[in-house]
Design a protein around this motif. Structure first.
Motif, short mmCIF file in Angstrom:
data_model
loop_
_atom_site.label_atom_id
_atom_site.label_comp_id
_atom_site.label_asym_id
_atom_site.label_seq_id
_atom_site.Cartn_x
_atom_site.Cartn_y
_atom_site.Cartn_z
N LEU A 151 0.97 -1.47 -0.20
CA LEU A 151 0.44 -0.06 -0.11
C LEU A 151 0.59 1.05 -0.21
CD1 LEU A 151 -2.95 -0.97 2.22
CD2 LEU A 151 -2.91 -1.41 0.55
N THR A 152 1.61 0.85 0.54
CA THR A 152 3.35 2.58 0.46
C THR A 152 3.43 2.90 -0.13
OG1 THR A 152 4.36 1.06 2.31
CG2 THR A 152 2.84 2.27 3.04
N SER A 153 4.03 1.77 -1.03
CA SER A 153 4.80 1.36 -2.43
C SER A 153 3.63 2.41 -3.81
CB SER A 153 4.84 0.48 -1.96
OG SER A 153 6.22 0.09 -1.43
N MET A 154 2.75 1.53 -3.50
CA MET A 154 1.72 2.38 -4.43
C MET A 154 1.29 4.09 -4.57
SD MET A 154 0.43 0.02 -6.51
CE MET A 154 -1.59 0.08 -7.20
N PHE A 155 1.65 4.30 -2.85
CA PHE A 155 0.88 6.12 -2.92
C PHE A 155 3.08 6.32 -3.32
CE2 PHE A 155 2.09 9.49 0.15
CZ PHE A 155 1.03 9.80 -0.64
N THR A 156 3.46 6.04 -2.76
CA THR A 156 4.60 6.86 -3.20
C THR A 156 5.21 6.56 -4.38
OG1 THR A 156 6.38 5.13 -2.86
CG2 THR A 156 5.85 6.37 -0.99
N ALA A 157 4.64 5.58 -5.22
CA ALA A 157 5.23 4.92 -6.49
C ALA A 157 4.45 6.01 -7.90
CB ALA A 157 5.56 3.73 -7.33
N LEU A 158 3.05 6.22 -7.58
CA LEU A 158 1.65 6.35 -8.58
C LEU A 158 1.83 8.46 -8.05
CD1 LEU A 158 -0.61 3.59 -9.08
CD2 LEU A 158 1.16 4.06 -10.62
N MET A 159 1.94 8.51 -6.66
CA MET A 159 1.62 9.88 -6.32
C MET A 159 2.87 10.68 -5.99
SD MET A 159 -1.61 9.75 -6.88
CE MET A 159 -2.35 11.34 -5.45
N LEU A 160 3.53 10.09 -5.11
CA LEU A 160 4.79 10.77 -4.46
C LEU A 160 5.77 11.14 -5.76
CD1 LEU A 160 6.07 12.82 -2.07
CD2 LEU A 160 7.21 10.79 -1.31
N THR A 161 6.04 10.26 -6.30
CA THR A 161 6.82 10.32 -7.50
C THR A 161 6.62 11.05 -8.34
OG1 THR A 161 7.84 7.76 -7.17
CG2 THR A 161 8.29 9.39 -8.92
N ARG A 162 5.42 10.61 -8.47
CA ARG A 162 4.34 11.48 -9.69
C ARG A 162 4.54 13.00 -9.52
NH1 ARG A 162 -1.02 11.91 -12.05
NH2 ARG A 162 -1.50 10.15 -9.76
N LEU A 163 4.57 13.17 -8.63
CA LEU A 163 4.12 15.02 -7.87
C LEU A 163 5.66 16.02 -8.01
CD1 LEU A 163 3.01 17.15 -6.60
CD2 LEU A 163 3.79 16.58 -4.12
N ILE A 164 6.93 14.80 -7.64
CA ILE A 164 7.92 15.56 -7.85
C ILE A 164 8.18 15.73 -8.81
CG2 ILE A 164 10.23 14.47 -7.35
CD1 ILE A 164 9.50 13.40 -5.14
N LEU A 165 8.06 15.14 -9.92
CA LEU A 165 8.16 14.92 -11.15
C LEU A 165 7.25 16.40 -11.83
CD1 LEU A 165 8.49 11.35 -12.69
CD2 LEU A 165 10.43 12.94 -12.21
N VAL A 166 6.31 16.60 -11.93
CA VAL A 166 5.63 17.88 -12.26
C VAL A 166 6.12 18.66 -11.60
CG1 VAL A 166 3.22 18.65 -11.81
CG2 VAL A 166 3.05 16.14 -12.37
N LEU A 167 6.29 18.74 -10.03
CA LEU A 167 6.95 20.06 -9.58
C LEU A 167 8.24 20.38 -10.52
CD1 LEU A 167 5.90 19.93 -6.61
CD2 LEU A 167 4.93 21.06 -7.72
N TRP A 168 9.02 19.74 -10.47
CA TRP A 168 10.47 19.48 -11.65
C TRP A 168 9.45 20.07 -12.77
CZ3 TRP A 168 12.01 16.45 -15.51
CH2 TRP A 168 13.33 16.81 -16.11
N LEU A 169 8.79 19.55 -13.89
CA LEU A 169 8.63 19.45 -15.56
C LEU A 169 8.40 21.31 -14.80
CD1 LEU A 169 6.74 16.60 -16.32
CD2 LEU A 169 8.87 17.61 -17.40
N ARG A 170 7.47 22.05 -14.41
CA ARG A 170 6.59 23.03 -13.56
C ARG A 170 7.55 24.12 -14.05
NH1 ARG A 170 1.32 22.45 -10.42
NH2 ARG A 170 0.30 21.13 -11.71
N ARG A 171 8.79 23.69 -12.75
CA ARG A 171 9.68 24.59 -12.59
C ARG A 171 11.23 25.08 -13.85
NH1 ARG A 171 11.26 27.38 -7.88
NH2 ARG A 171 13.55 27.76 -8.32
N ARG A 172 11.34 23.97 -14.92
CA ARG A 172 12.82 24.09 -15.24
C ARG A 172 12.05 23.98 -17.08
NH1 ARG A 172 17.73 23.73 -12.81
NH2 ARG A 172 17.25 23.24 -11.01
#
Length: 528
Positions: A500-521
């Motif tokens: 459950l925690t792996s699904m959350f971090t892989a599908l939500m947290l990792t994606r959030l970090i990449l989206v914020l990086w895309l918006r900034r860079r």
């Protein structure tokens, strides 16, 4: 897939923060936890018997005592039934049968009918659904005797019910000790397994479990000779004075009506046990004390008189005190036993072991080394293969471990050695979803898609595969937990929570970090 409104960002960050905060107490000392503010979580992961040591006992319910008690009650029921019919005769129990002989042969058929009326249906638990049969068999012999015996179905049902009741009472007694996460489960037809992590001195546990704690209240016959008690009476020793007192065999009141018991002090500051009855027991207690002023009233625990005070006035409040030469520990143990209730039969300790903490510490250290090495290998691999994206996956992996520890702490789950294996396995599985997504992104980049479209397509096309893989694994973990026992369930708990925690971090947290990086860079090319 890349749409992250502010509320969704807040939810992901908040869940991650709360999970990490819940894991913090596992890295603090007892003094540091005591100094934490009250609103912060202070639960830590509970270590199992194989990690921190403790007491291991295998108990057996005394089946012979259960049958003997039932036969004694059956004899009393037969005597009362014949008395109601005004039938005179002798009744005695020999072996596993009750023998009845009437004085007037003309009343024999009436006696036979009265005894047969005592039979009640009982469910034989053997087979699908169980078969309905009678609890007693009644037969008339040629020598004029009526023989009454318990049926096999009744004996099995009585023993099974006693084991179930003992299981619950043992659980309540151990819970009263303040012990966290004991393992208490049935083994076979008449045995109970008890494992208490962290308990190195098993003497208190032994005394709590070996004591039946059957509390009864009887009137004292002061005029009778203890060496020759009259019919319907019995002689028992007093714990305080050692004298033998003659008591009514029939209990006027039992501990079944007790609702509370606690340690107190008398006028001389000596420990006593205060007790309180429910409404039914309180009324009966009031009636008994009102009708027997200036008579002695004996309080009997497991066939020993622990107190026999004189009733000086009616006690109408439904509460009383047990006086005796108690120590504080003895009074506290008696209060625990009375609150938990009486065992239906004595428990015999068939096996007893004390597991030392040294082996547990070795196991913890070995598990830590395996976890650190596995984590380091995964981190290095992700960095070498996926570069910046691998670093993002590593951040999510560390958060995932924190969330797993926080969830175990909040749920009060017990961590066993197989549970550590489940954590190590989770570390290896945690990046599986990221690997699937990143490989799809690389394929999209190779096909000439831009960064935004490549990442979005990677998550969309990998989602179904990720869900299928993790759902099937979670089903396996659920089945292991549902049908397994002991170490198997410990492994299933950590594996299931880790998924459950792996699904959350892989599908939500990792994606959030990449989206914020895309918006900034806003990169023209993905570094993957």
């Amino acid at each position: 897939m890349l749409d992250f409104p502010p509320w969704k960002i807040a939810v992901v960050l908040l869940l991650s923060f709360v999970g990490l905060v819940a894991a913090v107490p596992n890295f603090l000392s007892d003094d540091q936890i005591e100094s934490l503010p009250g609103f912060l979580p202070d639960n830590r992961i509970t270590l199992g018997l194989d990690l921190q040591g403790g007491a291991h006992m295998l108990l057996e319910v005394d089946a012979d005592a259960i049958v003997s008690e039932r036969l004694a009650n059956l004899e009393a029921e037969i005597r009362e039934a014949l008395r109601d019919k005004r039938i005179l005769g002798t009744i005695e129990t020999r072996g596993e049968r009750v023998y009845v002989r009437v004085r007037d042969e003309s009343q024999r058929s009436a006696a036979l009918e009265a005894v047969r009326d005592l039979a009640t249906p009982v469910t034989d638990g053997v087979g699908l659904g169980g078969a309905l049969s009678r609890n007693i068999e009644v037969a008339s012999q040629g020598d004029g005797q009526i023989v009454v015996a318990m049926t096999e179905a009744a004996i099995r049902a009585r023993i099974s019910g006693a084991v179930d009741q003992s299981l619950e009472i043992v659980r309540r007694r151990i819970d009263e000790m303040g012990t966290r996460e004991p393992t208490i489960q049935r083994q076979g037809a008449d045995r109970i397994l008890v494992q208490v992590p962290g308990l190195q001195d098993s003497q208190q546990l032994r005394s709590l479990l070996e004591t039946t704690a059957k509390l009864t209240f009887h009137m004292v016959n002061a005029a009778a000779d203890p060496n020759r008690p009259p019919p319907g009476f019995m002689a028992l020793p007093s714990v305080d004075t050692g004298e033998m007192l003659v008591l009514e065999r029939r209990a006027r009141l039992t501990g079944e009506n007790l609702v509370d018991a606690s340690v107190g002090f008398d006028e001389s500051s000596r420990p006593v046990v205060n007790f309180r009855f429910d409404s039914t027991g309180g009324r009966r207690f009031a009636d008994i004390t009102r009708e027997n002023v200036n008579r002695r009233f004996a309080i009997v625990l497991d066939d020993e008189i622990i107190s026999a005070p004189n009733i000086q006035e009616p006690i109408l409040g439904g509460a009383g005190r047990i006086f005796g030469n108690f120590t504080m520990e003895g009074a506290n143990n008696l209060a625990i036993l009375l609150r938990a209730g009486a065992l239906p039969a004595p428990l015999t300790i068939m096996e007893e072991r004390t597991v030392g903490p040294d082996l547990g510490q070795d196991s913890i250290e070995a598990g830590e080394i395996a976890g650190i090495l596995g984590l380091a290998a995964v981190v290095v691999f992700m960095l070498l293969v996926y570069g910046l994206f691998g670093a993002v996956a590593n951040i999510a992996l560390l958060v995932n471990i924190g969330l797993l520890m926080g969830a175990l702490s909040v749920l009060g789950a017990t961590l066993t050695l197989p549970g550590i294996a489940g954590i190590v396995l989770t570390v290896g599985m945690a990046v599986d979803a990221n690997v699937l997504v990143f490989e799809r992104i690389k394929e999209e980049v190779a096909d000439g898609r831009g960064p935004l479209r490549a990442i979005e397509a990677g998550y969309q096309q990998a989602l179904s595969t990720i869900l299928d893989a993790n759902i099937t694994t979670f089903i396996a973990a659920f089945l292991l937990f549902q049908f397994g026992s002991g170490p198997v369930r410990g492994f299933a708990v950590t594996l299931g929570i880790g998924i459950l925690t792996s699904m959350f971090t892989a599908l939500m947290l990792t994606r959030l970090i990449l989206v914020l990086w895309l918006r900034r860079r806003r990169p023209q090319r993905l570094p993957i």
